[in-house]
Design an enzyme around this catalytic site. Structure first.
Site, PDB file in Angstrom:
ATOM      1  N   LYS A  95       0.656  -1.426  -0.066  1.00 61.04           N
ATOM      2  CA  LYS A  95       0.211  -0.042   0.169  1.00 61.04           C
ATOM      3  C   LYS A  95       0.920   1.638  -0.297  1.00 61.04           C
ATOM      4  O   LYS A  95       1.334   2.418  -0.642  1.00 61.04           O
ATOM      5  CB  LYS A  95      -1.066  -0.140   1.213  1.00 61.04           C
ATOM      6  N   GLU A 130      11.399  -4.740   3.594  1.00 58.62           N
ATOM      7  CA  GLU A 130      10.989  -6.305   2.800  1.00 58.62           C
ATOM      8  C   GLU A 130      10.576  -6.687   0.903  1.00 58.62           C
ATOM      9  O   GLU A 130      11.076  -6.887   0.436  1.00 58.62           O
ATOM     10  CB  GLU A 130       9.894  -6.811   3.501  1.00 58.62           C
ATOM     11  N   GLY A 159      -3.871  -2.105   6.208  1.00 58.27           N
ATOM     12  CA  GLY A 159      -3.516  -3.621   5.401  1.00 58.27           C
ATOM     13  C   GLY A 159      -4.074  -4.537   5.718  1.00 58.27           C
ATOM     14  O   GLY A 159      -3.924  -4.932   4.762  1.00 58.27           O
ATOM     15  N   ARG A 160      -4.018  -4.721   6.864  1.00 62.50           N
ATOM     16  CA  ARG A 160      -4.661  -6.041   7.702  1.00 62.50           C
ATOM     17  C   ARG A 160      -6.160  -6.468   7.707  1.00 62.50           C
ATOM     18  O   ARG A 160      -7.152  -7.019   7.896  1.00 62.50           O
ATOM     19  CB  ARG A 160      -4.637  -5.758   9.104  1.00 62.50           C
ATOM     20  N   GLU A 178      -2.785  -5.731  15.882  1.00 63.12           N
ATOM     21  CA  GLU A 178      -1.998  -4.499  15.190  1.00 63.12           C
ATOM     22  C   GLU A 178      -2.990  -3.639  15.547  1.00 63.12           C
ATOM     23  O   GLU A 178      -2.646  -3.094  15.631  1.00 63.12           O
ATOM     24  CB  GLU A 178      -1.664  -4.839  14.140  1.00 63.12           C
ATOM     25  N   LYS A 194      11.938  -0.636  12.776  1.00 60.45           N
ATOM     26  CA  LYS A 194      11.627   0.185  11.597  1.00 60.45           C
ATOM     27  C   LYS A 194      12.765   1.093  11.093  1.00 60.45           C
ATOM     28  O   LYS A 194      13.782   0.842  11.046  1.00 60.45           O
ATOM     29  CB  LYS A 194      10.985   1.054  10.586  1.00 60.45           C
TER      30      LYS A 194
HETATM   31  O1  F6P Z   1       4.731  -2.040   9.938  1.00 59.65           O
HETATM   32  C1  F6P Z   1       3.222  -3.030   9.572  1.00 59.65           C
HETATM   33  C2  F6P Z   1       2.723  -2.074   8.185  1.00 59.65           C
HETATM   34  O2  F6P Z   1       2.007  -0.831   7.739  1.00 59.65           O
HETATM   35  C3  F6P Z   1       1.240  -3.698   8.149  1.00 59.65           C
HETATM   36  O3  F6P Z   1       0.284  -2.242   8.585  1.00 59.65           O
HETATM   37  C4  F6P Z   1       1.651  -3.490   7.115  1.00 59.65           C
HETATM   38  O4  F6P Z   1       0.158  -4.637   6.362  1.00 59.65           O
HETATM   39  C5  F6P Z   1       2.176  -4.015   6.072  1.00 59.65           C
HETATM   40  O5  F6P Z   1       2.934  -2.477   6.989  1.00 59.65           O
HETATM   41  C6  F6P Z   1       2.956  -4.053   4.848  1.00 59.65           C
HETATM   42  O6  F6P Z   1       2.483  -2.294   4.321  1.00 59.65           O
HETATM   43  P1  F6P Z   1       2.767  -2.117   2.688  1.00 59.65           P
HETATM   44  O7  F6P Z   1       1.683  -2.466   2.323  1.00 59.65           O
HETATM   45  O8  F6P Z   1       2.684  -0.024   2.638  1.00 59.65           O
HETATM   46  O9  F6P Z   1       3.968  -2.533   1.873  1.00 59.65           O
END
Ligand code: F6P
Length: 527
Positions: free
Chosen positions: A213, A219, A270-271, A357, A503
């Site tokens: 998102k 990662e 995200g969740r 979360e 992070k």
């Molecule tokens: O680090 C937590 C988080 O922000 C979650 O809330 C989210 O689901 C995940 O990282 C991945 O985020 P993104 O879709 O922005 O890569």
């Protein structure tokens, strides 16, 4: 006029506190009373599911006070406000629209002049058209051959929900000849994760979906580069193999090396994003758009049920209320989700993020400290496997852990065996039933080591079979439960500041800007 109040300021909460240890389920679940509770304490859910709370520590008195709390705390009004697009996510000043992504609602939700329902539908349609073109062979690899595998690259909400749903339906789809493409997932920045997946696929016939998102997650960006590298080394052009799912404003959206970009936005956490393009692209590719729509339909049906003011007709709200009673009145710090369905093996992992979360917070929605406990620690594993692992502690440990079982009358694959007078499916169901009663009623024994105290509460969601629709209902049930609990605790369930500090420090470590213990640990790991 909606008032957002802390839980401990409510008269009904003070009444609830007086009802600690009010129901002894060891007695209540015995004999005819127990049988009556099993028949009476159940609520229909969407898609033929039902929520049974007979083995929870509640009775009419507790339910009355919980119902008073719903009214005093305006919980249904708060849910309606959320559905209408009010800014509920106070930390990030955003509306919360994941239900809108699956809802055919008549009323428009306009945010900055944009019809959000139209936006989510257009992206769903885009994903569906793309999936249909891939399945029909209109979109192929450079050699004109069909893709047969899809790999999602993402982490957290961009991995857990879609992965749990895929795993839940993979065997069902195979049994019903609906598996269009095999799906795999890369999430961890551990290079062994990407390497193992890359080694298991035929790169030339694989599509990769980069899902983020924010478009900034370390990662995911690292794994995207890892995969592009592998494609190039295999003589393939990444552009012919890669799809992006992100928000329109993210750095990923600016990249032009994707076959297609499908969008979600900041109004879906995200969740909670399985109902957006984050789940939509991979699941439409894997099972076809129709199956994905059925998941959304099951969710939408459950969202509608969650509007009921009557808690005995609203399983999502009731489950949330009982959870708060267990956490704040009974003082239980954990809960376990135990699906008696191998297909739901990744569902507890998804709920770990979704619940912890969302509700692992110590300040209220205005940033003020609160003086009551909030979200419990959640864990889980499918039964019966869990029985041979951590159930010892659940039965005889010093903590009481409220349990949430899920069970289905029928399996997904039309294959079973009758051994010693019963099928495997019946054995599975017999075990969950046995566990409910063992936990609730316990067993006396003159040998203390063999004694079961009982008094350990559980609920069970029962369904006919795990299908796309019942899976969607199950997903929405837990999302709505978490939302209601956030309202009850007066916290913001839709931001996640608690993940940031780690992070920031990791970036410092990688930039070698460390001293003290951070440097010492970095040296230990030879970073
Ligand atoms: O680090 C937590 C988080 O922000 C979650 O809330 C989210 O689901 C995940 O990282 C991945 O985020 P993104 O879709 O922005 O890569």
């Amino acid at each position: 006029m909606i008032e957002w109040k802390n839980l401990d300021s409510l008269a009904s909460y003070k009444e609830l506190l007086k009802l600690k240890d009010h129901v002894d389920i060891r007695k209540a679940m015995t004999g005819e009373e127990g049988a009556n509770r099993v028949m009476n304490y159940q609520v229909p859910m969407a898609a033929g599911l039902s929520y049974n709370y007979a083995a929870k520590q509640v009775d009419e008195k507790v339910l009355t006070v919980l119902s008073d709390l719903v009214k005093e705390h305006q919980l249904i009004d708060k849910y309606i406000q959320l559905l209408n697009g009010t800014i509920i996510n106070t930390g990030e000043e955003r509306s919360v629209l994941h239900q809108l992504a699956r809802r055919q609602q008549k009323k428009k939700v306009l945010i900055n002049g944009v019809d959000k329902r139209e936006f989510y539908l257009s992206q769903q349609q885009k994903a569906a058209n793309f999936a249909n073109q891939v399945h029909s062979g209109e979109i192929t690899n450079k050699a004109g051959e069909k893709f047969h595998t899809v790999v999602q690259i993402g982490i957290g909400g961009s991995d857990l929900g879609p992965r749990a749903l895929y795993v839940a339906l993979e065997n069902w789809a195979k049994a019903n000849h609906l598996l269009k493409m095999e799906a795999k997932f890369i999430s961890n920045v551990d290079p062994d994760d990407a390497a193992a997946v890359l080694k298991s696929v035929d790169l030339a016939h694989t599509l990769f979906i980069v899902v983020s998102k924010s478009g900034t997650t370390l990662e995911t960006l690292t794994n995207e580069a890892f995969v592009k590298n592998a494609l190039k080394e295999a003589g393939l052009n990444p552009k012919n193999h890669m799809v992006a799912v992100t928000s329109e404003t993210s750095p990923l959206a600016k990249g032009d090396d994707y076959l297609i970009s499908v969008f979600m936005d900041g109004f879906i956490g995200g969740r909670y994003s399985s109902s957006s393009a984050v789940g939509g692209v991979v699941l439409s590719l894997a099972f076809g758009p129709k199956v994905y729509e059925e998941i959304l339909e099951g969710g939408a049906e459950e969202d509608a049920i969650a509007l009921n003011e009557d808690i005995t007709k609203n399983p999502d709200l009731l489950d949330a209320l009982i959870g708060v009673y267990e956490r704040n009145v009974q003082g239980y710090p954990q809960t376990a989700v135990l699906p008696y369905s191998q297909a739901l093996s990744r569902f507890p992992a998804h709920l770990q993020q979704c619940d912890m979360e969302s509700n692992g917070k110590s300040v209220n929605r205005y940033g003020e400290p609160i003086s009551y406990v909030t979200g419990p620690i959640l864990f889980g594993e499918p039964g019966t496997n869990g029985q041979h692992s951590f159930y010892q502690l659940l039965h005889q440990g010093t903590d009481i852990v409220p349990l949430q079982f899920v069970g289905f009358k029928n399996n997904q694959i039309g294959m079973d065996v009758e051994i010693e007078g019963s099928s495997s499916q019946k054995k599975l169901c017999a075990n969950v039933v046995a566990q409910i009663i063992a936990f609730a009623c316990g067993k006396d024994d003159e040998n203390p080591n063999k004694k079961f105290e009982g008094g350990r509460p559980s609920s069970i969601i029962i369904g006919n079979q795990l299908t796309p629709k019942s899976l969607g209902a199950l997903l929405a049930h837990f999302e709505n439960k978490i939302m209601f609990q956030g309202f009850i605790w007066n916290i913001n369930s839709f931001d996640q500041e608690g993940v940031q500090l780690g992070k920031v420090l990791a970036k410092k470590v990688l930039a070698h800007q460390t001293d003290g213990a951070l440097k010492a640990f970095s040296d230990l790991l030879e970073i």
